[in-house]
Enzyme design. Structure first.
Site, PDB file in Angstrom:
ATOM      1  N   CYS A  91       1.065  -7.023  11.768  1.00 57.02           N
ATOM      2  CA  CYS A  91       0.980  -6.938  13.277  1.00 57.02           C
ATOM      3  C   CYS A  91       0.566  -8.328  14.042  1.00 57.02           C
ATOM      4  CB  CYS A  91       0.400  -5.991  13.775  1.00 57.02           C
ATOM      5  SG  CYS A  91       1.692  -4.565  13.689  1.00 57.02           S
TER       6      CYS A  91
ATOM      7  N   LYS B  55      -9.139  -2.903   2.136  1.00 47.38           N
ATOM      8  CA  LYS B  55      -9.582  -1.542   2.327  1.00 47.38           C
ATOM      9  C   LYS B  55     -10.221  -0.435   2.027  1.00 47.38           C
ATOM     10  CE  LYS B  55      -7.218  -4.480   5.160  1.00 47.38           C
ATOM     11  NZ  LYS B  55      -5.662  -4.484   5.424  1.00 47.38           N
TER      12      LYS B  55
ATOM     13  N   THR C  43      -4.335 -12.289  11.154  1.00 51.92           N
ATOM     14  CA  THR C  43      -3.856 -13.174  10.161  1.00 51.92           C
ATOM     15  C   THR C  43      -3.854 -14.644  11.456  1.00 51.92           C
ATOM     16  OG1 THR C  43      -3.920 -12.445   8.232  1.00 51.92           O
ATOM     17  CG2 THR C  43      -3.438 -15.179   8.605  1.00 51.92           C
TER      18      THR C  43
ATOM     19  N   ASP D 295       1.367 -19.668  21.765  1.00 47.33           N
ATOM     20  CA  ASP D 295       1.658 -19.382  22.662  1.00 47.33           C
ATOM     21  C   ASP D 295       0.763 -17.965  23.697  1.00 47.33           C
ATOM     22  OD1 ASP D 295       3.151 -21.293  24.318  1.00 47.33           O
ATOM     23  OD2 ASP D 295       4.632 -20.559  23.062  1.00 47.33           O
ATOM     24  N   ASN D 296       0.482 -16.975  22.267  1.00 50.96           N
ATOM     25  CA  ASN D 296      -0.610 -16.219  22.342  1.00 50.96           C
ATOM     26  C   ASN D 296      -2.192 -16.501  23.160  1.00 50.96           C
ATOM     27  OD1 ASN D 296       1.544 -14.321  22.073  1.00 50.96           O
ATOM     28  ND2 ASN D 296       0.338 -14.238  19.826  1.00 50.96           N
TER      29      ASN D 296
ATOM     30  N   SER E 233      -1.575  -3.339  10.648  1.00 51.86           N
ATOM     31  CA  SER E 233      -0.574  -4.379   9.229  1.00 51.86           C
ATOM     32  C   SER E 233       0.651  -5.287   9.342  1.00 51.86           C
ATOM     33  CB  SER E 233      -0.833  -3.060   8.476  1.00 51.86           C
ATOM     34  OG  SER E 233      -2.010  -3.076   7.638  1.00 51.86           O
TER      35      SER E 233
ATOM     36  N   ARG F 185       0.807  -1.462  -0.178  1.00 57.22           N
ATOM     37  CA  ARG F 185      -0.420   0.286  -0.058  1.00 57.22           C
ATOM     38  C   ARG F 185       0.699   0.893  -0.245  1.00 57.22           C
ATOM     39  NH1 ARG F 185      -1.905   0.965   4.378  1.00 57.22           N
ATOM     40  NH2 ARG F 185      -1.085  -0.598   5.286  1.00 57.22           N
TER      41      ARG F 185
ATOM     42  N   ASP G  88      -8.841 -10.205   9.025  1.00 54.75           N
ATOM     43  CA  ASP G  88      -8.706  -8.758   9.065  1.00 54.75           C
ATOM     44  C   ASP G  88      -9.295  -7.760   8.726  1.00 54.75           C
ATOM     45  OD1 ASP G  88      -5.990  -7.139   7.865  1.00 54.75           O
ATOM     46  OD2 ASP G  88      -7.374  -6.799   6.021  1.00 54.75           O
TER      47      ASP G  88
ATOM     48  N   HIS H  54     -10.729  -2.919  11.170  1.00 54.19           N
ATOM     49  CA  HIS H  54      -9.814  -3.799  11.330  1.00 54.19           C
ATOM     50  C   HIS H  54      -9.539  -4.419  11.779  1.00 54.19           C
ATOM     51  CE1 HIS H  54      -4.611  -3.428   9.328  1.00 54.19           C
ATOM     52  NE2 HIS H  54      -5.601  -4.492   9.068  1.00 54.19           N
TER      53      HIS H  54
ATOM     54  N   TYR I  26      -1.334  -4.074  -7.377  1.00 53.01           N
ATOM     55  CA  TYR I  26      -1.021  -3.990  -5.436  1.00 53.01           C
ATOM     56  C   TYR I  26      -2.445  -4.031  -4.655  1.00 53.01           C
ATOM     57  CZ  TYR I  26      -0.115  -4.794  -0.974  1.00 53.01           C
ATOM     58  OH  TYR I  26      -0.400  -5.740   0.601  1.00 53.01           O
TER      59      TYR I  26
ATOM     60  N   ARG J   6       2.701 -12.285  -0.205  1.00 48.45           N
ATOM     61  CA  ARG J   6       1.804 -13.017   0.159  1.00 48.45           C
ATOM     62  C   ARG J   6       0.784 -13.675  -0.656  1.00 48.45           C
ATOM     63  NH1 ARG J   6      -1.506  -8.693   4.876  1.00 48.45           N
ATOM     64  NH2 ARG J   6       0.153  -7.305   4.345  1.00 48.45           N
TER      65      ARG J   6
HETATM   66  P1  GTP Z   1      -2.126  -8.042   7.855  1.00 44.77           P
HETATM   67  O1  GTP Z   1      -2.350  -8.927   6.467  1.00 44.77           O
HETATM   68  O2  GTP Z   1      -0.748  -6.831   6.497  1.00 44.77           O
HETATM   69  O3  GTP Z   1      -3.493  -6.927   8.257  1.00 44.77           O
HETATM   70  O4  GTP Z   1      -1.378  -8.130   8.863  1.00 44.77           O
HETATM   71  P2  GTP Z   1      -1.671  -9.768   9.989  1.00 44.77           P
HETATM   72  O5  GTP Z   1      -2.265  -7.950  11.053  1.00 44.77           O
HETATM   73  O6  GTP Z   1      -2.637 -10.001   9.589  1.00 44.77           O
HETATM   74  O7  GTP Z   1      -0.622  -9.993  10.611  1.00 44.77           O
HETATM   75  P3  GTP Z   1       0.535 -11.653  10.266  1.00 44.77           P
HETATM   76  O8  GTP Z   1      -0.758 -12.171  11.158  1.00 44.77           O
HETATM   77  O9  GTP Z   1       0.194 -12.083   9.010  1.00 44.77           O
HETATM   78  O10 GTP Z   1       1.889 -11.416  10.593  1.00 44.77           O
HETATM   79  C1  GTP Z   1       2.372 -10.438  10.016  1.00 44.77           C
HETATM   80  C2  GTP Z   1       4.190 -10.634  10.856  1.00 44.77           C
HETATM   81  O11 GTP Z   1       4.152 -11.459  12.211  1.00 44.77           O
HETATM   82  C3  GTP Z   1       4.715 -12.317   9.930  1.00 44.77           C
HETATM   83  O12 GTP Z   1       5.752 -12.169   9.494  1.00 44.77           O
HETATM   84  C4  GTP Z   1       4.041 -13.033  11.352  1.00 44.77           C
HETATM   85  O13 GTP Z   1       5.252 -14.441  11.883  1.00 44.77           O
HETATM   86  C5  GTP Z   1       4.739 -12.281  12.669  1.00 44.77           C
HETATM   87  N1  GTP Z   1       3.950 -12.636  14.046  1.00 44.77           N
HETATM   88  C6  GTP Z   1       2.969 -12.808  13.821  1.00 44.77           C
HETATM   89  N2  GTP Z   1       2.427 -13.187  15.329  1.00 44.77           N
HETATM   90  C7  GTP Z   1       3.518 -13.067  15.525  1.00 44.77           C
HETATM   91  C8  GTP Z   1       3.840 -13.345  17.144  1.00 44.77           C
HETATM   92  O14 GTP Z   1       3.101 -13.484  17.731  1.00 44.77           O
HETATM   93  N3  GTP Z   1       5.228 -12.882  17.826  1.00 44.77           N
HETATM   94  C9  GTP Z   1       6.019 -12.521  16.502  1.00 44.77           C
HETATM   95  N4  GTP Z   1       7.548 -12.866  16.981  1.00 44.77           N
HETATM   96  N5  GTP Z   1       5.909 -12.185  15.096  1.00 44.77           N
HETATM   97  C10 GTP Z   1       4.259 -12.815  15.027  1.00 44.77           C
HETATM   98  C1  SPV Z   2      -3.042  -4.987   5.273  1.00 44.07           C
HETATM   99  O1  SPV Z   2      -2.293  -3.601   4.683  1.00 44.07           O
HETATM  100  O2  SPV Z   2      -3.175  -4.319   6.110  1.00 44.07           O
HETATM  101  C2  SPV Z   2      -3.257  -5.501   4.618  1.00 44.07           C
HETATM  102  C3  SPV Z   2      -2.483  -5.852   2.684  1.00 44.07           C
HETATM  103  O3  SPV Z   2      -3.937  -6.278   5.180  1.00 44.07           O
HETATM  104  S1  SPV Z   2      -4.118  -4.657   2.169  1.00 44.07           S
HETATM  105  O4  SPV Z   2      -4.826  -5.412   1.399  1.00 44.07           O
HETATM  106  O5  SPV Z   2      -2.604  -4.099   1.160  1.00 44.07           O
HETATM  107  O6  SPV Z   2      -3.925  -3.905   2.983  1.00 44.07           O
HETATM  108 MN    MN Z   3      -4.337  -5.632   7.066  1.00 42.53          MN
END
Ligand code: GTP
Ligand code: SPV
Ligand code: MN
Length: 585
Positions: A250, A206, A253, A493-494, A248, A69, A275, A226, A197, A367
């Site tokens: 963080c 979004k 997923t 572990d979360n 994003s 983005r 998401d 979100h 993208y 992605r």
């Molecule tokens: P968007 O699709 O961008 O909205 O991202 P998201 O919030 O769904 O994040 P996602 O679960 O894809 O995780 C993003 C990155 O953070 C990945 O590289 C994961 O491996 C890492 N990650 C996710 N959960 C954890 C966690 O509990 N601890 C750590 N250290 N890293 C994490």
């Molecule tokens: C984000 O950036 O929060 C995503 C990927 O989930 S996108 O669809 O590009 O916004």
């Molecule tokens: Mn997102």
């Protein structure tokens, strides 16, 4: 397929402007999809992956300047600047239409224009809404077919309720200088040009579900957030649902589909969404949520059988992989997959790559695009037209020092303040610096379609209307030690933290009242059986509040609130209360 005058006229007008060689209506059928895939294989927009190993899976490589983005090219276009608020890029709507009309003129020349009708949300649900995207990108069509419900199902919905969101997209020439993602919430319209993208081009996600959606929610009395949505089933078979907003990349997923550690026998996580959440007050006065999407557009790097086995299972078939490593035998690989790197492969840019080359093979924001129904833990309720009832809302982000592992807000109003002051380190999901801490209220900084001060007011108002508001928590999986390593093991572990949250919701466990909120007693977070062991002492440090960091934090919060001219009184008074509590402490 059903159509109506408004749709037909708009399609004609747009074609007159963009000048495509032909127009194709997307009906959502497999045969049409198959034809489009064949065209993409011929043109090189897709590469077929090993169909024995990865049936129905394809590889896509984006332009190297089009990988995330782009917030600086994203605008909220309204008549008055005040309506976009202090946190959005604003353009006068008339000026924006003029400027982009020039860019869209002949932008589809020599290409086909696809008309994609799509439905966001479960069929026959009061939550659900129709959008139509006009695009000259086959990659967008194939992705939208995974991420939303396309074709007749959407057009049929228009028979009874003719309202729809108009989305116009063209790749243009992918020139970052001529890239604009413009939202006209007053007209329920989106115009996006110059990027192919996900977040810039899949307009249901979004652009509609959050930016236009949040504006609609403000005016219609619901919320577009979100947030992931997940169900947690206990050994008695009771399921509690929670929603969580993290910025994003963080961890949404990953949290949404986690598998509880082995010691928690009889517990199970069900994924409703990863998401976006659309939330409304139900007949019973509680807050109910649906996932408006039909697929996952997930971060690839770091995904492995260890970190997220459910995601790995989901992406075994019918998945588009964008910007990962392509191996010689047409398989995919990425950093953090926890499998040996291929000796010879091609990287996300299309260059020869080997583990020795010293560069990342997959783009950090590479992605996967996969159907949600393929997820082994997809909730049986995920298409329930009524949604699922939410017991807790969780905010979180990447904070190396300030935020403890978890704390609970004192009440809804304080919870809104906690959300409004959220901050997190930036990630590769958006173009620009990575690792810089910035305020990202409710993880909506890049996604709120109107004045953020009014958005806070909307949250406060909703809280007054919900008969039993969800409890609000804040988590931080990303605290680091002196060497910069994450202290908390994270991932599955979360779940240990989620159990404390659910125990709080059920009134089963007490907590320590601290200046920032209720903190857990260390003994109430079960850390037995953590791999590499985590000591009680380390857990206590994760739950501690660093006085110096919080002195800095409240100064920075004050500077943040300076930006707002419509900041609700409740937020101001919550800020005052926090500073007083921190002083006494
Ligand atoms: P968007 O699709 O961008 O909205 O991202 P998201 O919030 O769904 O994040 P996602 O679960 O894809 O995780 C993003 C990155 O953070 C990945 O590289 C994961 O491996 C890492 N990650 C996710 N959960 C954890 C966690 O509990 N601890 C750590 N250290 N890293 C994490
Ligand atoms: C984000 O950036 O929060 C995503 C990927 O989930 S996108 O669809 O590009 O916004
Ligand atoms: Mn997102």
């Amino acid at each position: 397929m059903y159509s109506n005058n408004e749709v037909d006229n708009w399609v004609k007008e747009t074609a007159a402007l963009t000048n495509p060689k032909d127009i194709v209506w997307i009906d959502g059928s497999m045969s049409q999809r198959k034809r489009l895939i064949d065209e993409c294989l011929k043109s090189g927009e897709l590469i077929e992956l090993n169909q024995d190993k990865l049936p129905g899976c394809y590889y896509h490589r984006s332009d190297i300047n089009d990988v995330a983005r782009v917030e600086k090219c994203t605008f909220i276009c309204t008549k008055s600047e005040k309506d976009a608020g202090p946190t959005n890029n604003w353009m006068d709507s008339e000026e924006a239409y003029k400027k982009l009309t020039n860019l869209f003129r002949n932008s589809m020349k020599g290409r086909t224009m696809y008309v994609i009708p799509y439905l966001m949300g479960p069929s026959d649900s009061p939550f659900s809404k129709v959008g139509i995207e006009l695009t000259d990108s086959k990659y967008v069509v194939l992705s939208m077919e995974i991420m939303t419900k396309t074709g007749s199902i959407a057009m049929d919905t228009l028979k009874n309720s003719p309202d729809f969101v108009k989305g116009l997209h063209s790749k243009g020439n992918l020139d970052p200088q001529n890239r604009y993602i413009c939202h006209f919430p007053e007209d329920k319209t989106i115009w996006s040009i110059g990027s192919d993208y996900g977040g810039n081009a899949l307009l249901g996600k979004k652009c509609f579900a959050l930016r236009i959606g949040s504006y609609m929610g403000y005016h219609e009395g619901w919320m577009a957030e979100h947030m992931l949505i997940m169900g947690i089933e206990n050994p008695q078979g009771e399921i509690s649902y929670i929603a969580a907003a993290f910025p994003s990349a963080c961890g949404k997923t990953n949290l949404a589909m986690l598998i509880p550690p082995d010691i928690f026998k009889g517990y199970k996580v069900w994924t409703v969404g990863d998401d976006i959440a659309w939330m409304r007050i139900g007949e019973d006065g509680r807050l109910w949520a649906v996932n408006p999407e039909a697929g996952f557009f997930g971060v690839v790097p770091g995904t492995s059988m260890k970190s997220n086995p459910n995601a790995m299972m989901t992406i075994k078939r019918n998945t588009i992989f964008t910007n990962v490593v392509l191996t010689e035998d047409k398989d995919v690989w990425w950093e953090g997959i926890n499998l040996p790197a291929p000796k010879k492969a091609t990287d996300w840019k299309g260059n020869p790559w080997s583990p020795e080359s010293g560069e990342k093979g997959a783009h950090p924001n590479s992605r996967f695009t996969a159907p949600a129904e393929q997820c082994p833990c997809i909730s049986p309720e995920w298409q329930n037209p009524k949604g699922v009832p939410i017991s807790a809302i969780i905010f979180g982000g990447r904070r190396a020092k300030t935020a403890p592992l978890v704390y609970q807000s004192f009440d809804w109003e304080h919870g809104v303040f906690v959300g409004a002051t959220m901050a997190s380190e930036t990630t590769a999901a958006s173009t620009g610096d990575v690792g810089v801490v910035r305020r990202d209220p409710m993880a909506m900084l890049p996604f709120c379609g109107y004045n953020m001060g009014n958005y806070f007011s909307h949250w406060l108002e909703m809280g007054k209307k919900i008969s039993k508001p969800p409890l609000i928590f804040n988590v931080n999986w990303f605290r680091t030690d002196e060497e910069g390593n994450f202290i908390w093991p994270g991932f599955r572990d979360n779940f240990r933290v989620l159990l404390w949250i659910l125990n709080r919701c059920k009134g089963k466990v007490d907590a320590i009242k601290s200046p920032i909120g209720y903190l857990p007693k260390a003994k109430d977070i079960n850390i037995s059986g953590i791999e590499n062991k985590l000591s009680e002492k380390t857990l206590e440090s994760l739950l501690s509040i660093n006085k110096e960091a919080w002195d800095e934090e409240i100064k920075d919060q004050a500077a943040w609130f300076e930006k707002f001219d419509t900041l609700p009184e409740e937020i101001k008074s919550q800020y005052k209360l926090l500073t007083e509590r921190l002083e006494v402490d």
